[in-house]
Design a protein around this motif. Structure first.
Motif, PDB file in Angstrom:
ATOM      1  N   GLY A  61      51.596  -2.013   2.755  1.00  0.00           N
ATOM      2  CA  GLY A  61      50.160  -2.206   2.571  1.00  0.00           C
ATOM      3  C   GLY A  61      49.364  -1.512   3.647  1.00  0.00           C
ATOM      4  N   ARG A  62      48.055  -1.628   3.489  1.00  0.00           N
ATOM      5  CA  ARG A  62      47.132  -1.028   4.452  1.00  0.00           C
ATOM      6  C   ARG A  62      46.759  -2.078   5.498  1.00  0.00           C
ATOM      7  NH1 ARG A  62      43.794   3.437   4.150  1.00  0.00           N
ATOM      8  NH2 ARG A  62      44.007   3.704   1.908  1.00  0.00           N
ATOM      9  N   ILE A  63      46.765  -1.697   6.755  1.00  0.00           N
ATOM     10  CA  ILE A  63      46.454  -2.645   7.827  1.00  0.00           C
ATOM     11  C   ILE A  63      44.970  -2.986   7.788  1.00  0.00           C
ATOM     12  CG2 ILE A  63      46.388  -2.994  10.317  1.00  0.00           C
ATOM     13  CD1 ILE A  63      48.762  -1.019  10.468  1.00  0.00           C
ATOM     14  N   SER A  64      44.669  -4.264   7.581  1.00  0.00           N
ATOM     15  CA  SER A  64      43.257  -4.649   7.472  1.00  0.00           C
ATOM     16  C   SER A  64      42.764  -5.411   8.687  1.00  0.00           C
ATOM     17  CB  SER A  64      43.022  -5.459   6.200  1.00  0.00           C
ATOM     18  OG  SER A  64      43.700  -6.685   6.268  1.00  0.00           O
ATOM     19  N   THR A  65      43.666  -6.070   9.412  1.00  0.00           N
ATOM     20  CA  THR A  65      43.275  -6.652  10.700  1.00  0.00           C
ATOM     21  C   THR A  65      44.470  -6.493  11.621  1.00  0.00           C
ATOM     22  OG1 THR A  65      44.188  -8.870  10.322  1.00  0.00           O
ATOM     23  CG2 THR A  65      41.922  -8.484   9.585  1.00  0.00           C
ATOM     24  N   ILE A  66      44.205  -6.536  12.908  1.00  0.00           N
ATOM     25  CA  ILE A  66      45.307  -6.449  13.867  1.00  0.00           C
ATOM     26  C   ILE A  66      44.920  -7.236  15.108  1.00  0.00           C
ATOM     27  CG2 ILE A  66      44.531  -4.303  14.952  1.00  0.00           C
ATOM     28  CD1 ILE A  66      47.578  -3.422  14.650  1.00  0.00           C
ATOM     29  N   ARG A  67      45.842  -8.056  15.595  1.00  0.00           N
ATOM     30  CA  ARG A  67      45.597  -8.856  16.800  1.00  0.00           C
ATOM     31  C   ARG A  67      46.787  -8.673  17.717  1.00  0.00           C
ATOM     32  NH1 ARG A  67      44.061 -11.274  12.398  1.00  0.00           N
ATOM     33  NH2 ARG A  67      46.083 -12.243  12.014  1.00  0.00           N
ATOM     34  N   ARG A  68      46.562  -7.956  18.820  1.00  0.00           N
ATOM     35  CA  ARG A  68      47.680  -7.647  19.728  1.00  0.00           C
ATOM     36  C   ARG A  68      47.694  -8.639  20.877  1.00  0.00           C
ATOM     37  NH1 ARG A  68      48.424  -2.060  18.131  1.00  0.00           N
ATOM     38  NH2 ARG A  68      46.400  -1.227  17.501  1.00  0.00           N
ATOM     39  N   MET A  69      48.866  -9.091  21.237  1.00  0.00           N
ATOM     40  CA  MET A  69      48.983 -10.037  22.350  1.00  0.00           C
ATOM     41  C   MET A  69      50.156  -9.628  23.213  1.00  0.00           C
ATOM     42  SD  MET A  69      48.340 -13.530  20.300  1.00  0.00           S
ATOM     43  CE  MET A  69      49.699 -13.111  19.243  1.00  0.00           C
ATOM     44  N   ILE A  86      51.571 -10.292   8.917  1.00  0.00           N
ATOM     45  CA  ILE A  86      52.883  -9.957   9.478  1.00  0.00           C
ATOM     46  C   ILE A  86      52.865 -10.264  10.968  1.00  0.00           C
ATOM     47  CG2 ILE A  86      53.366  -8.168   7.767  1.00  0.00           C
ATOM     48  CD1 ILE A  86      52.614  -6.090   9.877  1.00  0.00           C
ATOM     49  N   TYR A  87      54.024 -10.624  11.484  1.00  0.00           N
ATOM     50  CA  TYR A  87      54.164 -10.976  12.890  1.00  0.00           C
ATOM     51  C   TYR A  87      55.193 -10.030  13.499  1.00  0.00           C
ATOM     52  CZ  TYR A  87      55.412 -13.800  17.008  1.00  0.00           C
ATOM     53  OH  TYR A  87      55.665 -14.239  18.287  1.00  0.00           O
ATOM     54  N   ILE A  88      54.775  -9.332  14.545  1.00  0.00           N
ATOM     55  CA  ILE A  88      55.661  -8.346  15.166  1.00  0.00           C
ATOM     56  C   ILE A  88      55.886  -8.757  16.607  1.00  0.00           C
ATOM     57  CG2 ILE A  88      55.951  -5.926  15.859  1.00  0.00           C
ATOM     58  CD1 ILE A  88      53.374  -6.530  13.306  1.00  0.00           C
ATOM     59  N   ARG A  89      57.131  -8.951  17.003  1.00  0.00           N
ATOM     60  CA  ARG A  89      57.418  -9.196  18.417  1.00  0.00           C
ATOM     61  C   ARG A  89      58.468  -8.207  18.878  1.00  0.00           C
ATOM     62  NH1 ARG A  89      59.064 -15.283  18.994  1.00  0.00           N
ATOM     63  NH2 ARG A  89      60.323 -14.455  20.728  1.00  0.00           N
ATOM     64  N   LYS A  90      58.305  -7.833  20.118  1.00  0.00           N
ATOM     65  CA  LYS A  90      59.112  -6.747  20.656  1.00  0.00           C
ATOM     66  C   LYS A  90      60.599  -7.046  20.558  1.00  0.00           C
ATOM     67  CE  LYS A  90      58.900  -3.552  24.549  1.00  0.00           C
ATOM     68  NZ  LYS A  90      58.236  -3.294  25.835  1.00  0.00           N
ATOM     69  N   LEU A 104      49.384   1.712  16.047  1.00  0.00           N
ATOM     70  CA  LEU A 104      48.795   1.576  14.713  1.00  0.00           C
ATOM     71  C   LEU A 104      47.280   1.423  14.781  1.00  0.00           C
ATOM     72  CD1 LEU A 104      51.365  -0.866  13.058  1.00  0.00           C
ATOM     73  CD2 LEU A 104      51.183   1.619  12.791  1.00  0.00           C
ATOM     74  N   ASP A 105      46.607   2.007  13.805  1.00  0.00           N
ATOM     75  CA  ASP A 105      45.163   1.847  13.667  1.00  0.00           C
ATOM     76  C   ASP A 105      44.856   1.047  12.410  1.00  0.00           C
ATOM     77  OD1 ASP A 105      43.978   3.440  15.812  1.00  0.00           O
ATOM     78  OD2 ASP A 105      44.977   5.129  14.848  1.00  0.00           O
ATOM     79  N   LEU A 106      43.724   0.361  12.436  1.00  0.00           N
ATOM     80  CA  LEU A 106      43.229  -0.281  11.218  1.00  0.00           C
ATOM     81  C   LEU A 106      43.108   0.778  10.127  1.00  0.00           C
ATOM     82  CD1 LEU A 106      40.356  -2.546  12.599  1.00  0.00           C
ATOM     83  CD2 LEU A 106      42.596  -3.261  11.771  1.00  0.00           C
TER      84      LEU A 106
END
Length: 475
Positions: A61-69, A86-90, A104-106
């Motif tokens: 899909g297309r990235i519509s929001t992104i929250r980096r922590m 989706i949840y991404i952890r290193k 990644l960009d929106l």
RNA sequence: GGGCCGGUAGCUCAGACGGUAGAGCAUUUGCCUUUUAAGCAAAGGGUCGCGGGUUCGAGUCCCGCCCGGCUCACCA
């Protein structure tokens, strides 16, 4: 450097960074296991405990929001109008995929492989184990809260409108349901779908000014059709007793919230019936289309409940209520004062002969013909009649139109000798009708402007966009 | 074609009275391993639709033009 250039250059250079990580900036095939709507439909009801038996999925899909922590983060992927987190952890995706995540960009399109889980707040999400890069966006997306509001950009760059405004997508999904409902119903009634010329040497079938064009090899002038009517009736002569066509008409006239120069018309013709048969059939078609498109025969339009299960039938004379009015004056009065008041589905029947050159005379009433129009929400959405099948009478009617044309009526019908010849071979008694698909869609999607039900409505081109010179006297 | 309204940062919008152009989101940098309009700290980003005019000075006032919306006329 302007901001727009700056953002663009940033993303161009990011392509190289993504390549350096070993990903292609524009991917190839991606075999997903589910679409996002499928996942939501299938797993929304599952509890966190039920998801502990791991469900591994691949989605895109297309990235519509992104929250980096820091060393983890969330994003939402948008596909077919729906979102999945989706949840991404290193430590789950590894160094390389996490480095990609950080770039990644929106608006980028990615694929994710992982397992379903529920977050602390309960949102169904994919716990990513692998990322795929599928397509880079070079421009920034519309803002996430307000979406895209600028009407001009919405029409000129409809793809952005579709990405940013999910309700817009729904309008066009509903439009498709309306068209397929009409096809399904007509086919069930034994109608054959046909295609007739868009490029016509003689235009006819309606009162309108045409677009003109030219064929180089034949070196002849042609018109874009204003209606398919006369061709469809030639087919009835030829024994295709139930035919229909859903296609574009082109009329070189004003643009408004109810008029686009090209618009979609359903026309259908049925041998051996008359306008009363057409009334019954069109009530059925419209009622079922409303149900197929919205789930109900009663729809809300601009605050009014409109019931497609209940059509009123009234003669034009009774609707106007002034027995002294005849001919064009009667129609003028109707259009000026009555039309806009017809909110609930209304069949207005028996039209003056002067404005109806293709309709059959009403027996015993020489001033009127067997014709009706359907009005909903103050708009004409259909026009039908018992077809005139007497070639001599048809020739007289065309001659009446030519007389009007002599007096300067640019919209009067042309003489169509070939059509008169076709009728001369004998056309069975026939009922015919046209239904304006765009307007029906407006009502069933509760939209005010025809531009909101046409993906790419005609707008004046911006700057150099037009490839053709304008002809001042080309009308 | 007429009338009314609008065009300011990538997006959504503020900018009385004419006095050095603002906010939120987005972007960049730093911190952050269950957030969701994530948060905290800092930074960059504007031919104010275009062209004239008035003025010491115009996003703001005047004129012309371009594009769009609504509406009236014409039409379906």
């Amino acid at each position: 450097m302007s901001l727009e250039d700056e953002l663009y250059q940033q993303r161009i250079s990011r392509i190289a960074e993504i390549e350096a990580l070993g990903f292609e900036p524009y991917g190839h095939r991606f075999d997903f296991t589910h679409t996002i709507p499928q996942i939501l439909a299938e797993y929304t009801a599952k509890t966190a405990a039920e998801l502990e038996q791991r469900v591994v999925v691949k989605v895109a899909g297309r990235i519509s929001t992104i929250r980096r922590m820091g060393k983890a983060g969330f994003a939402h992927l948008l596909q077919n109008g729906e979102r999945l987190q989706i949840y991404i952890r290193k430590d789950a995706v590894g160094e390389k995929d996490f480095a990609l995540y950080e770039k990644l960009d929106l608006g980028d399109i990615i694929g994710v492989e992982g397992y379903l889980f529920r977050t602390r707040t309960g949102e169904l999400s994919v716990h990513a184990e692998r990322l795929y890069f599928l397509a880079k966006t070079l421009f920034s997306m519309p803002e996430k809260w307000h979406g895209l509001e600028d009407v001009e950009i919405r029409y000129r760059q409809r793809y952005l409108d579709l990405i940013a405004n999910p309700e817009v997508r729904n309008v066009f999904v509903t439009r498709a349901k309306i068209v397929s409902s009409m096809r399904r119903q007509l086919e069930a009634h034994g109608f054959l779908e046909v295609e007739t010329p868009m490029l016509q040497p003689v235009y006819g079938g309606a009162a309108a000014r045409p677009f003109r064009t030219h064929h180089n090899t034949l070196d002849i002038g042609l018109y874009l059709r204003i209606a398919p009517e006369l061709y469809l009736k030639r087919l009835v002569v030829g024994g295709l007793e139930r035919v229909y066509e859903i296609n574009r008409n082109f009329r070189n006239e004003g643009i408004s919230t109810r008029h686009n120069p090209e618009f979609t018309m359903l026309e259908f013709y049925q041998a051996y019936t008359d306008y009363l048969g057409m009334m019954d059939l069109s009530e059925e078609l419209l009622r079922q289309a409303a149900i197929d498109a919205t789930g109900s025969a009663v729809v809300e339009y601009q605050g009014e409940k409109i019931d497609f299960g209940n059509f009123r039938r009234v003669s034009m004379r009774d609707a106007v209520g002034d027995p002294s009015l005849k001919g064009k004056a009667l129609v003028d009065e109707f259009e000026r004062n009555i039309e806009s008041t017809l909110i609930q589905p209304t069949i207005v029947f028996d039209y003056p002969i002067e404005v109806s050159p293709l309709s059959k005379n009403k027996p015993g009433d020489p001033d009127f013909v067997e014709r009706f129009e359907i009005y909903v929400a103050g708009m004409e959405i259909a026009n039908a009649f018992t077809e005139l099948n007497d070639p001599a009478e048809q020739r007289r009617r065309f001659e009446m139109q030519l007389a009007l044309r002599e007096k300067g009526d640019e919209e009067a019908h042309q003489m169509d000798e070939d059509y008169v010849r076709a009728l001369s071979y004998g056309m069975p008694p026939t009922g015919g009708e046209g239904i304006g698909i765009d307007r029906v869609t407006m009502i069933l999607t509760n939209t005010r402007s025809i531009r909101d039900v046409i993906l790419f409505p005609l707008l004046r081109p911006v700057a150099q966009a037009s490839g053709l010179p304008n002809h001042e006297h080309d009308s």
